[in-house]
Design a protein around this motif. Structure first.
Motif, PDB file in Angstrom:
ATOM      1  N   LEU A   1       0.863  -1.186   0.000  1.00 43.55           N
ATOM      2  CA  LEU A   1       0.000   0.000   0.000  1.00 43.55           C
ATOM      3  C   LEU A   1       0.901   1.238   0.000  1.00 43.55           C
ATOM      4  N   VAL A   2       0.739   2.063  -1.027  1.00 41.80           N
ATOM      5  CA  VAL A   2       1.559   3.271  -1.149  1.00 41.80           C
ATOM      6  C   VAL A   2       0.645   4.481  -0.979  1.00 41.80           C
ATOM      7  N   VAL A   3       1.021   5.376  -0.059  1.00 43.12           N
ATOM      8  CA  VAL A   3       0.163   6.546   0.168  1.00 43.12           C
ATOM      9  C   VAL A   3       0.961   7.835  -0.029  1.00 43.12           C
ATOM     10  N   ASN A   4       0.210   8.886  -0.326  1.00 41.08           N
ATOM     11  CA  ASN A   4       0.817  10.201  -0.459  1.00 41.08           C
ATOM     12  C   ASN A   4      -0.254  11.223  -0.106  1.00 41.08           C
ATOM     13  N   SER A   5       0.178  12.456   0.109  1.00 41.09           N
ATOM     14  CA  SER A   5      -0.812  13.522   0.250  1.00 41.09           C
ATOM     15  C   SER A   5      -0.539  14.548  -0.835  1.00 41.09           C
TER      16      SER A   5
ATOM     17  N   ASP B   1       5.005   7.524  -0.507  1.00 36.53           N
ATOM     18  CA  ASP B   1       5.773   7.825  -1.721  1.00 36.53           C
ATOM     19  C   ASP B   1       5.354   9.203  -2.236  1.00 36.53           C
ATOM     20  N   PRO B   2       6.219  10.206  -2.032  1.00 36.18           N
ATOM     21  CA  PRO B   2       5.846  11.574  -2.442  1.00 36.18           C
ATOM     22  C   PRO B   2       5.696  11.720  -3.954  1.00 36.18           C
ATOM     23  N   ASN B   3       6.157  10.714  -4.714  1.00 36.14           N
ATOM     24  CA  ASN B   3       6.016  10.805  -6.181  1.00 36.14           C
ATOM     25  C   ASN B   3       4.708  10.230  -6.696  1.00 36.14           C
ATOM     26  N   LEU B   4       3.905   9.695  -5.807  1.00 37.47           N
ATOM     27  CA  LEU B   4       2.623   9.133  -6.249  1.00 37.47           C
ATOM     28  C   LEU B   4       1.685  10.280  -6.622  1.00 37.47           C
ATOM     29  N   VAL B   5       1.334  10.352  -7.894  1.00 32.65           N
ATOM     30  CA  VAL B   5       0.581  11.509  -8.379  1.00 32.65           C
ATOM     31  C   VAL B   5      -0.857  11.162  -8.755  1.00 32.65           C
ATOM     32  N   ARG B   6      -1.069   9.961  -9.324  1.00 28.25           N
ATOM     33  CA  ARG B   6      -2.370   9.540  -9.846  1.00 28.25           C
ATOM     34  C   ARG B   6      -2.658  10.222 -11.180  1.00 28.25           C
ATOM     35  N   GLY B   7      -3.420   9.534 -12.010  1.00 28.50           N
ATOM     36  CA  GLY B   7      -3.636  10.000 -13.381  1.00 28.50           C
ATOM     37  C   GLY B   7      -4.879  10.836 -13.597  1.00 28.50           C
ATOM     38  N   LEU B   8      -5.576  11.204 -12.519  1.00 27.41           N
ATOM     39  CA  LEU B   8      -6.801  11.982 -12.669  1.00 27.41           C
ATOM     40  C   LEU B   8      -6.639  13.283 -11.887  1.00 27.41           C
TER      41      LEU B   8
ATOM     42  N   ALA C   1      -3.827  10.373  -1.407  1.00 29.26           N
ATOM     43  CA  ALA C   1      -3.824   9.626  -2.681  1.00 29.26           C
ATOM     44  C   ALA C   1      -3.143   8.296  -2.386  1.00 29.26           C
ATOM     45  N   PHE C   2      -3.601   7.231  -2.992  1.00 28.05           N
ATOM     46  CA  PHE C   2      -2.972   5.935  -2.698  1.00 28.05           C
ATOM     47  C   PHE C   2      -3.104   4.958  -3.853  1.00 28.05           C
ATOM     48  N   GLU C   3      -2.210   3.976  -3.854  1.00 27.68           N
ATOM     49  CA  GLU C   3      -2.307   2.866  -4.796  1.00 27.68           C
ATOM     50  C   GLU C   3      -1.921   1.593  -4.074  1.00 27.68           C
ATOM     51  N   ILE C   4      -2.462   0.494  -4.545  1.00 27.89           N
ATOM     52  CA  ILE C   4      -2.056  -0.813  -4.013  1.00 27.89           C
ATOM     53  C   ILE C   4      -1.363  -1.555  -5.148  1.00 27.89           C
ATOM     54  N   MET C   5      -0.177  -2.076  -4.851  1.00 28.40           N
ATOM     55  CA  MET C   5       0.602  -2.802  -5.866  1.00 28.40           C
ATOM     56  C   MET C   5       0.706  -4.272  -5.465  1.00 28.40           C
TER      57      MET C   5
ATOM     58  N   SER D   1      -4.801  -1.211  -7.808  1.00 30.79           N
ATOM     59  CA  SER D   1      -5.931  -0.293  -7.612  1.00 30.79           C
ATOM     60  C   SER D   1      -5.414   1.061  -7.154  1.00 30.79           C
ATOM     61  N   GLY D   2      -6.283   2.055  -7.243  1.00 33.32           N
ATOM     62  CA  GLY D   2      -5.865   3.389  -6.828  1.00 33.32           C
ATOM     63  C   GLY D   2      -7.059   4.234  -6.447  1.00 33.32           C
ATOM     64  N   GLY D   3      -6.762   5.270  -5.694  1.00 33.24           N
ATOM     65  CA  GLY D   3      -7.857   6.158  -5.305  1.00 33.24           C
ATOM     66  C   GLY D   3      -7.336   7.335  -4.511  1.00 33.24           C
ATOM     67  N   GLY D   4      -8.260   8.044  -3.912  1.00 34.05           N
ATOM     68  CA  GLY D   4      -7.862   9.187  -3.110  1.00 34.05           C
ATOM     69  C   GLY D   4      -9.020  10.111  -2.839  1.00 34.05           C
TER      70      GLY D   4
END
Ligand code: HAM
Length: 426
Positions: free
Chosen positions: A162-166, A253-260, A267-271, A284-287
């Motif tokens: 689980l990768v998270v960012n703000s 991960d401060p580089n997690l940006v998301r595509g929307l 903001a987060f993604e699961i790998m 998956s991803g969301g935020g």
């Protein structure tokens, strides 16, 4: 010319479709535990919804949408994602007026993106997603992240990250935006044409560019985490604290940006970390998307959600060698000898099916030997044998195909007998 399914689409045939049903049922049950209710929105919407909702500078809106003009001269788009539609429905149906807030919704259905197909990337894929609208409590962020992780854990998946960012609030984002413009402007000529536009319109998108991803300026780009104001920092810390309290491991991960474009704060993604998982590791991803409801004409309402694709969930299940407990067996197969028995079988199976028992019979005029083989192939638990003798005596011979035991049962008692036998009573 032989007709094939369009590139990037697939047929789900029996043998595989049972897995999909199993997954969709399990995810629905999980959402019920978290007290999310299902919403079904149209598969196509006005194009403007996604232009405004997902964002004009995103890859999705710029080059991936299936857009066409309908016969009424309206621009229509097959939905590329679910959030914009759910928010539109929330506003249009005034769900914000319900006393039960936040409004917690889930959805499952096909989405469409004109992408280059590869393993785990389809042009039509099925998203399962949730949206919680009406609360800006970090605990609901943590709930959505926990639910997202649970979606995978409930099938026994373990190799998860689980990768998270703000992405911060408006003020933090504006400060970060200025820093990004300052950072990338000296390299503007080296960036792709899209990024030149992005730099002006939405510099955060530059960080998400597939073409410029290896440009040296990417690595040294200012991190959003250094621009979070006090409130955004506290919010993010509180979300992380909840995750820690629930015992859910995560990395920042401060580089997690998301595509929307609609995201802010969490903001987060699961790998998947599983060996043998394909090149695309994001499951998956969301935020959080405070501001989207107003953008689509509703009252100020915070929101957060995520979506996964069932295709990638199944890839992860395969990569971890997990067998889904999908039951492909059949309760009963009727074996008939002679025309009269065949006729009786039609009404008998109708009666048994109405009683909730799975029954099938031969429709190809097969000899008894062929019917027994079919019963075996279809993994029938019981064979119901009907011949002239049985008909005369108003009984059926019922054979348990796993033990080989056979009993004679009156037609009148057949339903009760089979029900009890199927529950393991016999
Ligand atoms: P997304 O990151 O664009 O977010 O998509 C979410 C998930 O959908 C991805 O992580 C991936 O599993 C799956 N997905 C996306 N494109 C494809 C594709 N071409 N083929 C197969 N799977 C794909 C959203 O869509 C947001 N609406 C999520 C969200 C909900 N954010 C807040 N609420």
């Amino acid at each position: 010319m032989s007709l094939k399914a369009p590139r990037g689409t697939q047929d789900l045939l029996p043998g595989v479709s049972e897995k999909w049903q199993y997954i969709e049922n399990a995810l629905t049950e999980l959402c019920t535990n978290y007290h999310y209710k299902e919403i079904r929105t149209p598969i196509f919407e006005h194009t403007e919804l996604f232009q405004r909702g997902v964002g004009d500078t995103t890859d999705i809106v710029q080059r991936e949408m299936y857009t066409f003009t309908d016969r009424g001269d309206r621009s229509i788009t097959l939905r590329p994602e679910g959030t914009a539609s759910v928010v539109r429905a929330f506003v249009e149906n005034k769900l914000f007026g319900s006393p039960n807030q936040p409004t917690k919704l889930f959805y499952v259905g096909p989405m469409f993106r004109y992408e280059r197909p590869q393993q785990g990337r389809m042009r039509q894929f099925v998203q399962f997603g949730v949206e919680a609208l009406g609360s800006a409590d970090p605990a609901i962020d943590a709930e959505v992240l926990a639910l997202a992780m649970n979606c995978y854990q409930s099938f026994g998946l373990k190799s998860l990250k689980l990768v998270v960012n703000s992405l911060g609030d408006k003020e933090s984002r504006e400060n970060h935006r200025d820093a990004l413009i300052g950072h990338f402007t000296p390299h503007k000529d080296e960036l792709c044409d899209d990024c030149k536009v992005r730099l002006e319109k939405n510099p955060l998108r530059v960080l998400d560019c597939k073409k410029d991803r290896n440009h040296p300026a990417m690595e040294t780009a200012p991190s959003i985490l250094d621009f979070l104001n006090e409130e955004s920092k506290n919010y993010f810390e509180s979300v992380q604290q909840h995750l820690t309290n629930m015992g859910i491991p995560f990395v920042v991960d401060p580089n997690l940006v998301r595509g929307l474009d609609y995201y802010n704060h969490t903001a987060f993604e699961i790998m998947s970390n599983a060996d043998g998982f394909g090149a695309i590791t994001t499951l998956s991803g969301g935020g959080r998307y405070n501001g989207l409801v107003e953008e689509l004409g509703g009252p100020e309402t915070p929101g957060i959600g995520f979506a996964l694709s069932v295709e990638r969930l199944l890839m992860a299940i395969d990569a971890e060698g997990i067998e889904l407990p999908v039951d492909e067996s059949l309760d009963c197969y009727i074996i008939t000898m002679g025309e009269k028995a065949n006729q009786k079988a039609v009404s008998l199976q109708y009666k048994l099916r109405q009683a909730g028992i799975q029954v099938d019979k031969d429709y190809l005029n097969k000899k008894p030997k062929g019917q027994w083989k079919a019963a075996d192939r279809l993994q029938a638990k019981f064979a119901i044998v009907l011949g002239d003798d049985e008909l005369q005596r108003s009984i059926a011979s019922v054979k348990n195909l796993s033990t080989g035991e056979q009993e004679e049962v009156d037609f009148a008692d057949l339903e009760i007998y089979l029900k009890s036998a199927l529950q393991g009573g016999k």
